[in-house]
Design a protein around this motif. Structure first.
Motif, short mmCIF file in Angstrom:
data_model
loop_
_atom_site.label_atom_id
_atom_site.label_comp_id
_atom_site.label_asym_id
_atom_site.label_seq_id
_atom_site.Cartn_x
_atom_site.Cartn_y
_atom_site.Cartn_z
N ILE A 1 0.86 -1.18 0.00
CA ILE A 1 0.00 0.00 0.00
C ILE A 1 0.90 1.24 0.00
O ILE A 1 1.93 1.27 0.67
CB ILE A 1 -0.97 -0.03 1.19
N ASN A 2 0.51 2.23 -0.79
CA ASN A 2 1.24 3.49 -1.02
C ASN A 2 2.42 3.34 -1.98
O ASN A 2 3.08 4.34 -2.28
CB ASN A 2 1.69 4.16 0.28
N GLN A 3 2.68 2.14 -2.46
CA GLN A 3 3.72 1.96 -3.46
C GLN A 3 3.30 2.71 -4.71
O GLN A 3 2.15 2.66 -5.12
CB GLN A 3 3.89 0.47 -3.76
N ALA A 4 4.25 3.42 -5.31
CA ALA A 4 3.94 4.21 -6.50
C ALA A 4 4.86 3.83 -7.65
O ALA A 4 6.00 3.42 -7.43
CB ALA A 4 4.07 5.70 -6.19
N TYR A 5 4.32 3.97 -8.84
CA TYR A 5 5.07 3.73 -10.07
C TYR A 5 4.82 4.91 -10.98
O TYR A 5 3.68 5.34 -11.15
CB TYR A 5 4.58 2.43 -10.73
N GLU A 6 5.87 5.47 -11.56
CA GLU A 6 5.75 6.59 -12.48
C GLU A 6 6.54 6.31 -13.75
O GLU A 6 7.61 5.70 -13.70
CB GLU A 6 6.31 7.88 -11.86
N THR A 7 6.01 6.79 -14.86
CA THR A 7 6.71 6.70 -16.13
C THR A 7 6.31 7.89 -17.00
O THR A 7 5.18 8.37 -16.91
CB THR A 7 6.45 5.36 -16.84
N ASP A 8 7.24 8.35 -17.79
CA ASP A 8 6.98 9.47 -18.70
C ASP A 8 6.61 8.94 -20.07
O ASP A 8 7.16 7.95 -20.54
CB ASP A 8 8.22 10.36 -18.82
N LYS A 9 5.68 9.64 -20.70
CA LYS A 9 5.19 9.27 -22.03
C LYS A 9 4.96 10.53 -22.85
O LYS A 9 4.88 11.63 -22.30
CB LYS A 9 3.87 8.48 -21.95
N LYS A 10 4.80 10.34 -24.13
CA LYS A 10 4.40 11.43 -25.03
C LYS A 10 3.40 10.84 -26.02
O LYS A 10 3.67 9.80 -26.63
CB LYS A 10 5.61 11.98 -25.77
N ILE A 11 2.24 11.48 -26.15
CA ILE A 11 1.24 11.03 -27.11
C ILE A 11 1.41 11.88 -28.37
O ILE A 11 1.23 13.10 -28.34
CB ILE A 11 -0.19 11.15 -26.54
N LYS B 1 4.79 16.21 -22.96
CA LYS B 1 5.35 15.17 -22.10
C LYS B 1 4.43 15.03 -20.89
O LYS B 1 4.08 16.02 -20.24
CB LYS B 1 6.75 15.52 -21.64
N ILE B 2 4.01 13.80 -20.62
CA ILE B 2 3.15 13.53 -19.47
C ILE B 2 3.83 12.50 -18.57
O ILE B 2 4.68 11.73 -19.02
CB ILE B 2 1.76 13.01 -19.89
N THR B 3 3.47 12.52 -17.31
CA THR B 3 3.91 11.50 -16.36
C THR B 3 2.68 10.75 -15.91
O THR B 3 1.71 11.37 -15.46
CB THR B 3 4.62 12.13 -15.15
N VAL B 4 2.71 9.44 -16.07
CA VAL B 4 1.62 8.60 -15.59
C VAL B 4 2.06 8.06 -14.24
O VAL B 4 3.15 7.49 -14.11
CB VAL B 4 1.31 7.46 -16.57
N LYS B 5 1.22 8.27 -13.24
CA LYS B 5 1.53 7.83 -11.88
C LYS B 5 0.44 6.88 -11.39
O LYS B 5 -0.74 7.22 -11.43
CB LYS B 5 1.64 9.03 -10.93
N ILE B 6 0.87 5.71 -10.96
CA ILE B 6 -0.03 4.69 -10.40
C ILE B 6 0.38 4.50 -8.95
O ILE B 6 1.55 4.24 -8.66
CB ILE B 6 0.11 3.34 -11.16
#
Length: 135
Positions: free
Chosen positions: A8-18, A93-98
């Protein structure tokens, strides 16, 4: 990754571009050819002033991350709530955060915060997903 390793509270981030090509392909696949996504001249006369990415294409990027990166292969998307707060622009550029909000151990389910952060640091999309992840 194994279910037991997820906290719980673990986060994952990655940068993307559409890209424009992605938007145009999405329009062809779905039939959503709204000119706000495809026509620069049309878009220049809207409140956005330029073409924007389909909201559901942005959410599809979240889906691809859930299934391929975090938690990863084998993930089954069960539910997604989403709020479109600000437009995502083509080539931005976007950052997707889960982020893991909760674990439902007996059913191998995860409740995840799903966010897309814009290049300027503001929140473009905010949501919550429920996934099944039995590794």
């Amino acid at each position: 990754m194994k279910y037991e390793e997820i906290k719980i509270n673990q986060a994952y981030e990655t940068d993307k571009k559409i890209t424009a090509n992605m938007v145009e392909s999405f329009a062809e696949i779905t039939g959503d050819k709204n000119p706000i996504h495809l026509d620069e001249e049309f878009a220049s006369h809207t409140l956005f002033k330029k073409r924007i990415v389909h909201g559901m294409l942005s959410v599809s990027i979240i889906s691809s991350i859930l299934g391929m990166e975090f938690p990863g292969p084998g993930t089954i998307y069960m539910k997604q709530e989403v709020k479109f707060l600000k437009p995502i622009y083509i080539d931005e550029k976007i950052t997707v955060k889960i982020t893991v909000k909760d674990k439902i151990e007996e059913k191998f389910r995860l409740v995840l915060a799903t966010q897309i952060i814009k290049e300027d640091g503001s929140l473009g999309i905010d949501g919550e997903a429920l996934v099944l992840f039995k590794s």
